[in-house]
Write an enzyme that holds these catalytic residues in place. Sequence first.
Site, PDB file in Angstrom:
ATOM      1  N   CYS A  93       0.776  -1.165   0.261  1.00 54.05           N
ATOM      2  CA  CYS A  93       0.242  -0.100  -0.172  1.00 54.05           C
ATOM      3  C   CYS A  93       1.301   0.999   0.001  1.00 54.05           C
ATOM      4  O   CYS A  93       2.048   1.517   0.614  1.00 54.05           O
ATOM      5  CB  CYS A  93      -0.686   0.134   1.228  1.00 54.05           C
ATOM      6  N   CYS A 101      -0.942   6.643   6.578  1.00 55.26           N
ATOM      7  CA  CYS A 101      -2.453   6.269   7.223  1.00 55.26           C
ATOM      8  C   CYS A 101      -1.858   5.577   8.128  1.00 55.26           C
ATOM      9  O   CYS A 101      -0.505   4.187   8.802  1.00 55.26           O
ATOM     10  CB  CYS A 101      -2.650   5.383   5.674  1.00 55.26           C
ATOM     11  N   CYS A 104      -3.574   0.517   9.968  1.00 56.36           N
ATOM     12  CA  CYS A 104      -2.364  -0.813   8.925  1.00 56.36           C
ATOM     13  C   CYS A 104      -1.027  -0.291  10.181  1.00 56.36           C
ATOM     14  O   CYS A 104      -0.322  -0.006   9.860  1.00 56.36           O
ATOM     15  CB  CYS A 104      -2.052  -1.542   7.892  1.00 56.36           C
ATOM     16  N   CYS A 189      -7.704   1.941  -0.418  1.00 51.74           N
ATOM     17  CA  CYS A 189      -7.015   1.216   0.734  1.00 51.74           C
ATOM     18  C   CYS A 189      -7.727  -0.530   0.655  1.00 51.74           C
ATOM     19  O   CYS A 189      -8.092  -1.079   0.480  1.00 51.74           O
ATOM     20  CB  CYS A 189      -8.488   0.662   1.780  1.00 51.74           C
ATOM     21  N   GLN A 233     -18.804  -9.229  11.768  1.00 52.18           N
ATOM     22  CA  GLN A 233     -17.037  -9.557  11.982  1.00 52.18           C
ATOM     23  C   GLN A 233     -16.686  -9.408  10.518  1.00 52.18           C
ATOM     24  O   GLN A 233     -17.451  -9.030   9.024  1.00 52.18           O
ATOM     25  CB  GLN A 233     -16.801 -11.612  12.036  1.00 52.18           C
ATOM     26  N   TYR A 262     -22.400 -11.831  25.112  1.00 52.86           N
ATOM     27  CA  TYR A 262     -22.011 -10.792  24.535  1.00 52.86           C
ATOM     28  C   TYR A 262     -22.240 -11.579  23.114  1.00 52.86           C
ATOM     29  O   TYR A 262     -22.013 -11.375  22.420  1.00 52.86           O
ATOM     30  CB  TYR A 262     -20.721 -10.036  24.433  1.00 52.86           C
ATOM     31  N   GLU A 284     -27.116  -9.729  25.362  1.00 52.21           N
ATOM     32  CA  GLU A 284     -26.910  -8.806  24.592  1.00 52.21           C
ATOM     33  C   GLU A 284     -26.806  -7.060  24.730  1.00 52.21           C
ATOM     34  O   GLU A 284     -28.286  -7.533  25.656  1.00 52.21           O
ATOM     35  CB  GLU A 284     -26.968  -8.786  23.193  1.00 52.21           C
ATOM     36  N   ASP A 328     -17.955 -13.974  24.117  1.00 51.93           N
ATOM     37  CA  ASP A 328     -17.662 -12.855  22.722  1.00 51.93           C
ATOM     38  C   ASP A 328     -17.197 -11.723  23.553  1.00 51.93           C
ATOM     39  O   ASP A 328     -18.323 -11.013  22.689  1.00 51.93           O
ATOM     40  CB  ASP A 328     -17.610 -13.520  21.927  1.00 51.93           C
ATOM     41  N   CYS A 355     -10.652 -10.835  20.916  1.00 53.23           N
ATOM     42  CA  CYS A 355     -10.286 -10.497  20.401  1.00 53.23           C
ATOM     43  C   CYS A 355      -8.599  -9.003  20.495  1.00 53.23           C
ATOM     44  O   CYS A 355      -7.909  -8.891  20.048  1.00 53.23           O
ATOM     45  CB  CYS A 355     -11.050  -9.230  19.564  1.00 53.23           C
TER      46      CYS A 355
END
Length: 403
Positions: A93, A101, A104, A189, A233, A262, A284, A328, A355
């Site tokens: 990129c 940017c 990333c 992008c 996702q 969650y 949730e 989650d 995550c």
Amino acid sequence: MSPPARRHNRPRRARGRSRVGERFEVEVGPVAHGGHCVARLPEPESRVVFVRHALPGERIVVEITEGTDGDRFWRGDAVRVDVLSADRVEPPCPYAGPGLCGGCDFQHVALPAQRDLKTAVVREQLVRLGRLDAESDLVTGLRVEAVPLTGRGDDGLRWRTRQRYAVLPDGRPAMRAHRSHELIAVDDCLIAAEGARPADATGADGERDPATHDVTVGSRTHPFSVASDGFWQVHPEAPRVLVGTVLDLLDPQPGERALDLYAGVGLFARFVGEATGARVVAVEADRTACQHARANLAALKPAAVGCGPTDRVLRSGLDEPFDLVVLDPPREGAKRVVVEQVVDRRPRAVAYVACDPAALGRDVAIFAEHGYELTAVRAFDLFPMTHHVECVALLERVGPGSR
């Protein structure tokens, strides 16, 4: 989970003379959680600097981007590389690099090496925060796994199905620089999928249009209704991979009761409940997601949706045993208050989808205090070119009464 919007600098009181813009020659140390490597400045500074766009073992010139005399550590960018790592590549990129940017972290790293760096981070967090033995098979056997795109292969690009841009005064799309409000014009992008859905898509009448996603796991395919601005996702293969892994690790049996915390729109609850044929409850906080979850779980009997923050729902109800739990949580993890409410239900097994490896490590240690051992963990590269990584961990009750 998908990474949240990028954090911006918060105004703070200066702690002495600013060192921003100063340059130092350093040798780069190990990777650290957050998309940077650790380096220590030479005497007389002897300061730790978290450096972006570097690789372990390189000899670089770092330019300080944040830091004053009174700070414990500084942040910086590798503006010149004198001794290159064999894992360094030309970023695909044109908007990736120092001062550009901030979306990333690892465009300058060969894809296999990116996964090695993420593996090192996950292992370190499980050992340091999760209190696992660094030499255990669980830690040494962990590898961040590639998740190739169907029909495209594994080049780390074009995987992000939803994308949010800022807009410059002239109307051009832009992304923000790292930890900054500064906008960088970005014509294309490279991690955005072709035709990626805008994160704030609305219909012609101004209403937010729901989306439908088909998820296939094994021989089963189910459609899921999701609000256009609701969580889903962003990697196309993530739902299949994560659901399949949760099912493999939990090994749900007929008649087992399940709790999905969650739960979003009920992705895990739908497949786990189908496998057990017994009571499944999805919890949730987002009201719109709860509405979609009720629709997505309508075919399951018996199934229920508890709407509200997870800790409050568990504190005020569902005071019954559950055999299985899926966790989650968002990036900050479940934390002690939720972990202790989970173990109070005495599940035989908990599948924790994480995550953030630091939050996972911290919560693994809390589970261990209550007799739940980490018995398996897998990690997936669902966010190539960034430092983010998704883990699925299995925690099982040990001692009397465990299966």
